[in-house]
Motif scaffolding. Sequence first.
Motif, PDB file in Angstrom:
ATOM      1  N   ASP A  16       0.817  -1.223   0.000  1.00 25.35           N
ATOM      2  CA  ASP A  16       0.000   0.000   0.000  1.00 25.35           C
ATOM      3  C   ASP A  16       0.847   1.269   0.000  1.00 25.35           C
ATOM      4  O   ASP A  16       0.523   2.243   0.664  1.00 25.35           O
ATOM      5  CB  ASP A  16      -0.979   0.017   1.179  1.00 25.35           C
ATOM      6  N   THR A  17       1.946   1.244  -0.778  1.00 19.51           N
ATOM      7  CA  THR A  17       2.777   2.439  -0.903  1.00 19.51           C
ATOM      8  C   THR A  17       2.415   3.240  -2.138  1.00 19.51           C
ATOM      9  O   THR A  17       2.853   4.375  -2.283  1.00 19.51           O
ATOM     10  CB  THR A  17       4.263   2.047  -0.991  1.00 19.51           C
ATOM     11  N   GLY A  18       1.660   2.644  -3.065  1.00 20.17           N
ATOM     12  CA  GLY A  18       1.312   3.322  -4.302  1.00 20.17           C
ATOM     13  C   GLY A  18       2.331   3.113  -5.404  1.00 20.17           C
ATOM     14  O   GLY A  18       2.148   3.596  -6.512  1.00 20.17           O
ATOM     15  N   PHE A  19       3.403   2.397  -5.126  1.00 20.30           N
ATOM     16  CA  PHE A  19       4.436   2.146  -6.129  1.00 20.30           C
ATOM     17  C   PHE A  19       3.975   1.032  -7.052  1.00 20.30           C
ATOM     18  O   PHE A  19       3.307   0.087  -6.627  1.00 20.30           O
ATOM     19  CB  PHE A  19       5.757   1.750  -5.456  1.00 20.30           C
ATOM     20  N   PHE A  20       4.324   1.130  -8.342  1.00 22.43           N
ATOM     21  CA  PHE A  20       3.929   0.106  -9.303  1.00 22.43           C
ATOM     22  C   PHE A  20       4.977  -0.038 -10.395  1.00 22.43           C
ATOM     23  O   PHE A  20       5.778   0.862 -10.640  1.00 22.43           O
ATOM     24  CB  PHE A  20       2.567   0.410  -9.926  1.00 22.43           C
ATOM     25  N   TYR A  21       4.986  -1.208 -11.022  1.00 19.09           N
ATOM     26  CA  TYR A  21       5.779  -1.489 -12.208  1.00 19.09           C
ATOM     27  C   TYR A  21       4.824  -1.674 -13.372  1.00 19.09           C
ATOM     28  O   TYR A  21       3.680  -2.079 -13.179  1.00 19.09           O
ATOM     29  CB  TYR A  21       6.574  -2.794 -12.054  1.00 19.09           C
ATOM     30  N   VAL A  22       5.285  -1.407 -14.606  1.00 19.44           N
ATOM     31  CA  VAL A  22       4.509  -1.665 -15.811  1.00 19.44           C
ATOM     32  C   VAL A  22       5.241  -2.737 -16.595  1.00 19.44           C
ATOM     33  O   VAL A  22       6.453  -2.658 -16.800  1.00 19.44           O
ATOM     34  CB  VAL A  22       4.350  -0.393 -16.661  1.00 19.44           C
ATOM     35  N   THR A  23       4.511  -3.774 -17.035  1.00 21.13           N
ATOM     36  CA  THR A  23       5.105  -4.875 -17.769  1.00 21.13           C
ATOM     37  C   THR A  23       4.155  -5.334 -18.857  1.00 21.13           C
ATOM     38  O   THR A  23       2.999  -4.905 -18.898  1.00 21.13           O
ATOM     39  CB  THR A  23       5.467  -6.032 -16.826  1.00 21.13           C
ATOM     40  N   ASN A  24       4.649  -6.215 -19.732  1.00 20.98           N
ATOM     41  CA  ASN A  24       3.835  -6.772 -20.807  1.00 20.98           C
ATOM     42  C   ASN A  24       3.412  -8.181 -20.472  1.00 20.98           C
ATOM     43  O   ASN A  24       4.112  -8.901 -19.758  1.00 20.98           O
ATOM     44  CB  ASN A  24       4.628  -6.791 -22.122  1.00 20.98           C
ATOM     45  N   LYS A  25       2.247  -8.583 -21.013  1.00 24.09           N
ATOM     46  CA  LYS A  25       1.711  -9.910 -20.756  1.00 24.09           C
ATOM     47  C   LYS A  25       1.024 -10.399 -22.018  1.00 24.09           C
ATOM     48  O   LYS A  25       0.335  -9.632 -22.693  1.00 24.09           O
ATOM     49  CB  LYS A  25       0.715  -9.830 -19.601  1.00 24.09           C
ATOM     50  N   ASN A  26       1.209 -11.664 -22.344  1.00 22.76           N
ATOM     51  CA  ASN A  26       0.495 -12.284 -23.437  1.00 22.76           C
ATOM     52  C   ASN A  26      -0.721 -13.006 -22.855  1.00 22.76           C
ATOM     53  O   ASN A  26      -0.575 -14.042 -22.205  1.00 22.76           O
ATOM     54  CB  ASN A  26       1.406 -13.273 -24.179  1.00 22.76           C
ATOM     55  N   PRO A  27      -1.951 -12.485 -23.040  1.00 21.61           N
ATOM     56  CA  PRO A  27      -3.121 -13.083 -22.402  1.00 21.61           C
ATOM     57  C   PRO A  27      -3.508 -14.442 -22.984  1.00 21.61           C
ATOM     58  O   PRO A  27      -4.276 -15.176 -22.359  1.00 21.61           O
ATOM     59  CB  PRO A  27      -4.221 -12.050 -22.633  1.00 21.61           C
ATOM     60  N   LYS A  28      -2.985 -14.796 -24.147  1.00 23.09           N
ATOM     61  CA  LYS A  28      -3.309 -16.117 -24.714  1.00 23.09           C
ATOM     62  C   LYS A  28      -2.538 -17.225 -24.011  1.00 23.09           C
ATOM     63  O   LYS A  28      -3.056 -18.325 -23.845  1.00 23.09           O
ATOM     64  CB  LYS A  28      -2.984 -16.135 -26.206  1.00 23.09           C
ATOM     65  N   THR A  29      -1.300 -16.953 -23.591  1.00 23.93           N
ATOM     66  CA  THR A  29      -0.486 -18.005 -22.976  1.00 23.93           C
ATOM     67  C   THR A  29      -0.569 -17.985 -21.455  1.00 23.93           C
ATOM     68  O   THR A  29      -0.488 -19.036 -20.817  1.00 23.93           O
ATOM     69  CB  THR A  29       0.987 -17.875 -23.393  1.00 23.93           C
ATOM     70  N   SER A  30      -0.710 -16.823 -20.842  1.00 26.91           N
ATOM     71  CA  SER A  30      -0.812 -16.743 -19.385  1.00 26.91           C
ATOM     72  C   SER A  30      -2.162 -16.119 -19.034  1.00 26.91           C
ATOM     73  O   SER A  30      -2.320 -14.906 -19.055  1.00 26.91           O
ATOM     74  CB  SER A  30       0.335 -15.927 -18.797  1.00 26.91           C
ATOM     75  N   THR A  31      -3.123 -16.967 -18.728  1.00 29.39           N
ATOM     76  CA  THR A  31      -4.489 -16.499 -18.499  1.00 29.39           C
ATOM     77  C   THR A  31      -4.723 -16.028 -17.071  1.00 29.39           C
ATOM     78  O   THR A  31      -5.610 -15.215 -16.831  1.00 29.39           O
ATOM     79  CB  THR A  31      -5.498 -17.608 -18.831  1.00 29.39           C
ATOM     80  N   GLU A  32      -3.939 -16.511 -16.109  1.00 32.75           N
ATOM     81  CA  GLU A  32      -4.117 -16.092 -14.721  1.00 32.75           C
ATOM     82  C   GLU A  32      -3.417 -14.760 -14.479  1.00 32.75           C
ATOM     83  O   GLU A  32      -2.580 -14.326 -15.270  1.00 32.75           O
ATOM     84  CB  GLU A  32      -3.604 -17.145 -13.746  1.00 32.75           C
ATOM     85  N   LYS A  33      -3.753 -14.117 -13.374  1.00 32.28           N
ATOM     86  CA  LYS A  33      -3.161 -12.824 -13.040  1.00 32.28           C
ATOM     87  C   LYS A  33      -1.726 -13.017 -12.575  1.00 32.28           C
ATOM     88  O   LYS A  33      -1.403 -13.962 -11.870  1.00 32.28           O
ATOM     89  CB  LYS A  33      -3.968 -12.124 -11.948  1.00 32.28           C
ATOM     90  N   LEU A  34      -0.868 -12.079 -12.971  1.00 31.14           N
ATOM     91  CA  LEU A  34       0.540 -12.140 -12.594  1.00 31.14           C
ATOM     92  C   LEU A  34       0.731 -11.695 -11.151  1.00 31.14           C
ATOM     93  O   LEU A  34       0.026 -10.801 -10.679  1.00 31.14           O
ATOM     94  CB  LEU A  34       1.375 -11.226 -13.488  1.00 31.14           C
ATOM     95  N   GLN A  35       1.673 -12.311 -10.464  1.00 33.78           N
ATOM     96  CA  GLN A  35       2.105 -11.821  -9.161  1.00 33.78           C
ATOM     97  C   GLN A  35       3.561 -12.218  -8.959  1.00 33.78           C
ATOM     98  O   GLN A  35       3.946 -13.341  -9.217  1.00 33.78           O
ATOM     99  CB  GLN A  35       1.215 -12.300  -8.024  1.00 33.78           C
ATOM    100  N   PHE A  36       4.357 -11.233  -8.563  1.00 34.95           N
ATOM    101  CA  PHE A  36       5.789 -11.404  -8.380  1.00 34.95           C
ATOM    102  C   PHE A  36       6.221 -10.771  -7.066  1.00 34.95           C
ATOM    103  O   PHE A  36       5.584  -9.850  -6.575  1.00 34.95           O
ATOM    104  CB  PHE A  36       6.581 -10.702  -9.496  1.00 34.95           C
ATOM    105  N   ARG A  37       7.330 -11.290  -6.515  1.00 29.64           N
ATOM    106  CA  ARG A  37       7.991 -10.614  -5.401  1.00 29.64           C
ATOM    107  C   ARG A  37       9.061  -9.734  -5.998  1.00 29.64           C
ATOM    108  O   ARG A  37      10.015 -10.226  -6.593  1.00 29.64           O
ATOM    109  CB  ARG A  37       8.613 -11.621  -4.441  1.00 29.64           C
TER     110      ARG A  37
END
Length: 55
Positions: A16-37
């Motif tokens: 909840d700091t408001g910080f974010f990254y922007v990345t690309n995703k191929n919705p055909k191959t990865s249908t679930e939501k991304l989550q990374f540490r």
Amino acid sequence: MAKPSTIQVKLVSTADTGFFYVTNKNPKTSTEKLQFRKYDPVARKHVLFKESKIK
């Protein structure tokens, strides 16, 4: 022309700091939501980042 196969998504910090990254995703191959540490420089530690839409 064909539409690009990747979409841009925003990875928002769960600290909840408001910080974010922007990345690309191929919705055909990865249908679930991304989550990374990843590193949050506001919290100054590694936290979980979850996918959300770019508005």
